[in-house]
Design a protein around this motif. Structure first.
Motif, PDB file in Angstrom:
ATOM      1  N   SER A   1       5.086  33.129   0.346  1.00  0.00           N
ATOM      2  CA  SER A   1       5.887  33.593  -0.750  1.00  0.00           C
ATOM      3  C   SER A   1       5.446  34.626  -1.799  1.00  0.00           C
ATOM      4  N   GLY A   2       4.135  34.096  -2.323  1.00  0.00           N
ATOM      5  CA  GLY A   2       3.607  34.695  -3.234  1.00  0.00           C
ATOM      6  C   GLY A   2       4.030  34.391  -4.531  1.00  0.00           C
ATOM      7  N   ILE A   3       5.204  33.442  -4.824  1.00  0.00           N
ATOM      8  CA  ILE A   3       5.797  33.260  -5.976  1.00  0.00           C
ATOM      9  C   ILE A   3       4.882  32.751  -7.168  1.00  0.00           C
ATOM     10  N   ARG A   4       3.696  32.064  -6.820  1.00  0.00           N
ATOM     11  CA  ARG A   4       2.837  31.484  -8.023  1.00  0.00           C
ATOM     12  C   ARG A   4       1.749  32.388  -8.333  1.00  0.00           C
ATOM     13  N   LYS A   5       1.540  33.364  -7.300  1.00  0.00           N
ATOM     14  CA  LYS A   5       0.481  34.377  -7.637  1.00  0.00           C
ATOM     15  C   LYS A   5       0.677  35.264  -8.798  1.00  0.00           C
ATOM     16  N   LEU A   6       2.256  35.156  -9.283  1.00  0.00           N
ATOM     17  CA  LEU A   6       2.445  35.866 -10.678  1.00  0.00           C
ATOM     18  C   LEU A   6       1.988  35.082 -11.916  1.00  0.00           C
ATOM     19  N   ASN A   7       1.543  33.923 -11.576  1.00  0.00           N
ATOM     20  CA  ASN A   7       0.923  33.148 -12.735  1.00  0.00           C
ATOM     21  C   ASN A   7      -0.128  32.612 -12.658  1.00  0.00           C
ATOM     22  N   TYR A   8      -0.635  32.500 -11.505  1.00  0.00           N
ATOM     23  CA  TYR A   8      -2.016  31.828 -11.115  1.00  0.00           C
ATOM     24  C   TYR A   8      -2.963  32.566 -10.219  1.00  0.00           C
ATOM     25  N   ASP A   9      -4.310  32.517 -10.595  1.00  0.00           N
ATOM     26  CA  ASP A   9      -5.021  32.782  -9.412  1.00  0.00           C
ATOM     27  C   ASP A   9      -5.238  31.599  -8.523  1.00  0.00           C
ATOM     28  N   PHE A  10      -5.841  31.494  -7.483  1.00  0.00           N
ATOM     29  CA  PHE A  10      -5.805  30.212  -6.670  1.00  0.00           C
ATOM     30  C   PHE A  10      -6.534  29.213  -7.403  1.00  0.00           C
ATOM     31  N   PRO A  11      -7.635  29.148  -7.667  1.00  0.00           N
ATOM     32  CA  PRO A  11      -8.330  28.125  -8.395  1.00  0.00           C
ATOM     33  C   PRO A  11      -7.490  27.515  -9.645  1.00  0.00           C
TER      34      PRO A  11
ATOM     35  N   VAL B   1       0.839  -1.277  -0.034  1.00  0.00           N
ATOM     36  CA  VAL B   1      -0.057  -0.087   0.017  1.00  0.00           C
ATOM     37  C   VAL B   1       0.826   1.098  -0.157  1.00  0.00           C
ATOM     38  N   THR B   2       0.752   2.138  -1.165  1.00  0.00           N
ATOM     39  CA  THR B   2       1.600   3.219  -1.034  1.00  0.00           C
ATOM     40  C   THR B   2       0.724   4.416  -1.070  1.00  0.00           C
ATOM     41  N   PHE B   3       1.455   5.553  -0.077  1.00  0.00           N
ATOM     42  CA  PHE B   3       0.631   6.917   0.164  1.00  0.00           C
ATOM     43  C   PHE B   3       1.261   7.988  -0.360  1.00  0.00           C
ATOM     44  N   SER B   4       0.624   8.915  -0.792  1.00  0.00           N
ATOM     45  CA  SER B   4       1.141  10.173  -1.025  1.00  0.00           C
ATOM     46  C   SER B   4       0.654  11.231  -0.342  1.00  0.00           C
ATOM     47  N   VAL B   5       1.471  11.993   0.457  1.00  0.00           N
ATOM     48  CA  VAL B   5       1.020  13.272   1.336  1.00  0.00           C
ATOM     49  C   VAL B   5       1.856  14.398   0.913  1.00  0.00           C
ATOM     50  N   ALA B   6       1.034  15.422   0.461  1.00  0.00           N
ATOM     51  CA  ALA B   6       1.621  16.569   0.021  1.00  0.00           C
ATOM     52  C   ALA B   6       0.326  17.508  -0.303  1.00  0.00           C
ATOM     53  N   SER B   7       0.854  18.630  -0.654  1.00  0.00           N
ATOM     54  CA  SER B   7       0.150  19.970  -0.715  1.00  0.00           C
ATOM     55  C   SER B   7       0.045  21.085   0.147  1.00  0.00           C
ATOM     56  N   SER B   8       0.336  20.696   1.355  1.00  0.00           N
ATOM     57  CA  SER B   8       0.125  21.621   2.508  1.00  0.00           C
ATOM     58  C   SER B   8       1.226  22.866   2.187  1.00  0.00           C
ATOM     59  N   ASN B   9       2.444  22.350   1.898  1.00  0.00           N
ATOM     60  CA  ASN B   9       3.616  23.326   1.647  1.00  0.00           C
ATOM     61  C   ASN B   9       3.329  24.270   0.336  1.00  0.00           C
ATOM     62  N   ASP B  10       2.462  23.621  -0.558  1.00  0.00           N
ATOM     63  CA  ASP B  10       2.375  24.206  -2.029  1.00  0.00           C
ATOM     64  C   ASP B  10       1.364  25.413  -1.448  1.00  0.00           C
ATOM     65  N   ILE B  11       0.367  25.114  -0.869  1.00  0.00           N
ATOM     66  CA  ILE B  11      -0.631  25.935  -0.575  1.00  0.00           C
ATOM     67  C   ILE B  11      -0.261  27.311   0.427  1.00  0.00           C
ATOM     68  N   THR B  12       0.408  26.785   1.514  1.00  0.00           N
ATOM     69  CA  THR B  12       0.860  27.924   2.559  1.00  0.00           C
ATOM     70  C   THR B  12       2.060  28.603   1.991  1.00  0.00           C
ATOM     71  N   ASN B  13       3.201  27.768   2.025  1.00  0.00           N
ATOM     72  CA  ASN B  13       4.228  28.586   1.519  1.00  0.00           C
ATOM     73  C   ASN B  13       4.505  29.201   0.341  1.00  0.00           C
ATOM     74  N   THR B  14       4.390  28.327  -0.955  1.00  0.00           N
ATOM     75  CA  THR B  14       4.504  28.545  -2.280  1.00  0.00           C
ATOM     76  C   THR B  14       3.452  29.552  -2.909  1.00  0.00           C
ATOM     77  N   TYR B  15       2.380  29.511  -2.405  1.00  0.00           N
ATOM     78  CA  TYR B  15       1.021  30.404  -2.740  1.00  0.00           C
ATOM     79  C   TYR B  15       1.002  31.591  -2.007  1.00  0.00           C
ATOM     80  N   PHE B  16       0.581  31.198  -0.665  1.00  0.00           N
ATOM     81  CA  PHE B  16       0.037  32.436   0.039  1.00  0.00           C
ATOM     82  C   PHE B  16       1.141  33.284   0.731  1.00  0.00           C
TER      83      PHE B  16
END
Length: 359
Positions: free
Chosen positions: A185-195, A168-183
């Motif tokens: 640091s704002g790095i991804r806000k230059l290219n994406y809205d949140f949706p 059984v394999t598990f993938s646990v991610a996304s928290s750092n993407d949403i909190t750190n990379t998007y909100f």
């Protein structure tokens, strides 16, 4: 075992190791199904020490981390003791702990029953891992390929394919993407809205699952994002105190989770012989935060380490005199990661709810 082929000898060897290191399962698996091993990919929630030798601030191989772990020694687990990786193998009766793949003391027997490839600071977005100097998911796949090669060298291709199909394999991610990379640091806000950013994350998660499937994995659990607005660090950054959570962050988690759930359902229906399972951790953790006393806990608005409102990783260390003496009362150990006790409660609930979906 005179006259027995080398591959057959390895089969008996692997079986002996599996029997010797199996613990009694807390979760009873229906029928004649078995779980041969557990493999873990993702971020700090399931990292059991892969970051220890990295040049990154996302590490925790020092006290007070690990003070409740076996021997009271820090191992690189982002908690006071066991993390979900450990409870999953323990409750499934596979073994006592899930070691890190990059642990230099890793034993050959551990290849047979599973390892963690996860890295604190990683995410579905490659920029997330790069920013944190973490082992990216693409690098975790490369480690997994090396693991497969070593496993084949030990037990042969046929036995390896069996282990991969039955693990059984598990993938646990996304928290750092949403909190750190998007909100933050704002790095991804230059290219994406949140949706649109959530669309990108879900596509990345989907591609990751397809890669695992292409390498022989058939049972894949994908964890949702937690209620990020309830993490003490996120409350601090947004000026919240007390029992409330940051609403926009929780709504962000829910938007991502709805899309992730739909995509994992689609993969489950379209990948032959696969069991792709979306695993909701949002509601179990939210329930604990909102009513900790129901679960035998008391404090949910801050972590045990230091002030509990911002300390995490290198800021959570034994030099801070404010760290609590009794972490069994706390939902969170540091400002981002739950305590061993919280993890135990959540993993027990998840296995009870989802184990049949993997069979």
């Amino acid at each position: 075992m005179k006259g027995v082929s080398l591959s057959t000898k390895f089969f008996f060897l692997s079986s002996a190791f599996a029997i010797f290191f199996t613990t009694e399962a807390v979760i009873k698996i229906p029928g004649n199904e078995t779980v041969s091993a557990v493999l873990m990919f993702g971020d700090s929630i399931v990292d059991t020490g892969n970051n220890n030798d990295l040049n990154t601030i996302a590490k925790c191989n020092f006290l007070p981390y690990g003070r409740e772990f076996k021997g009271g020694m820090p191992t690189g687990r982002f908690s006071n003791g066991k993390v979900p990786s450990d409870f999953l193998v323990e409750d499934l009766g596979v073994k006592e702990f899930l070691p890190a793949y990059r642990d230099p003391t890793l034993q050959p027997k551990d290849f047979l029953t599973g390892v963690s490839f996860a890295s604190g600071g990683a995410g579905y977005d490659h920029l997330t891992s790069t920013t944190a100097s973490a082992i990216s998911l693409s690098e975790q796949i490369q480690d997994f390929k090396k693991y497969i090669g070593k496993l084949k060298g030990m037990v042969g291709e046929e036995r390896t394919n069996f282990i991969l199909a039955k693990c059984v394999t598990f993938s646990v991610a996304s928290s750092n993407d949403i909190t750190n990379t998007y909100f933050i640091s704002g790095i991804r806000k230059l290219n994406y809205d949140f949706p649109s950013y959530t669309d990108y994350l879900v596509e990345s998660a989907s591609n990751f699952v397809k890669e695992l499937y292409g390498l022989g994995i058939r049972r894949i659990g994908v964890f949702s994002a937690p209620p990020l607005g309830c993490l003490p660090s996120q409350k601090t950054l947004n000026g919240y105190s007390g029992k409330g959570c940051v609403n926009y962050l929780n709504e962000a988690s829910k938007l991502f989770n709805a899309k992730l759930s739909a995509e994992m359902g689609c993969l489950n229906n379209n990948l032959p012989h696969a069991r792709v399972v979306y695993i909701d951790v949002y509601n179990p953790l939210l329930n604990i935060v909102q009513d900790p006393k129901k679960y035998g806990l008391e404090i949910a608005n801050k972590g045990c380490c230091g002030t509990g409102i911002f300390e995490v990783s290198i800021l959570c260390n034994q030099l801070d005199p404010g760290t609590c003496a009794d972490d069994s009362k706390y939902v969170f150990f540091d400002s981002y990661h739950p305590t061993e006790r919280t993890y135990k409660i959540i993993v027990s609930q998840l296995l009870q709810k989802y184990i049949k979906s993997f069979l």
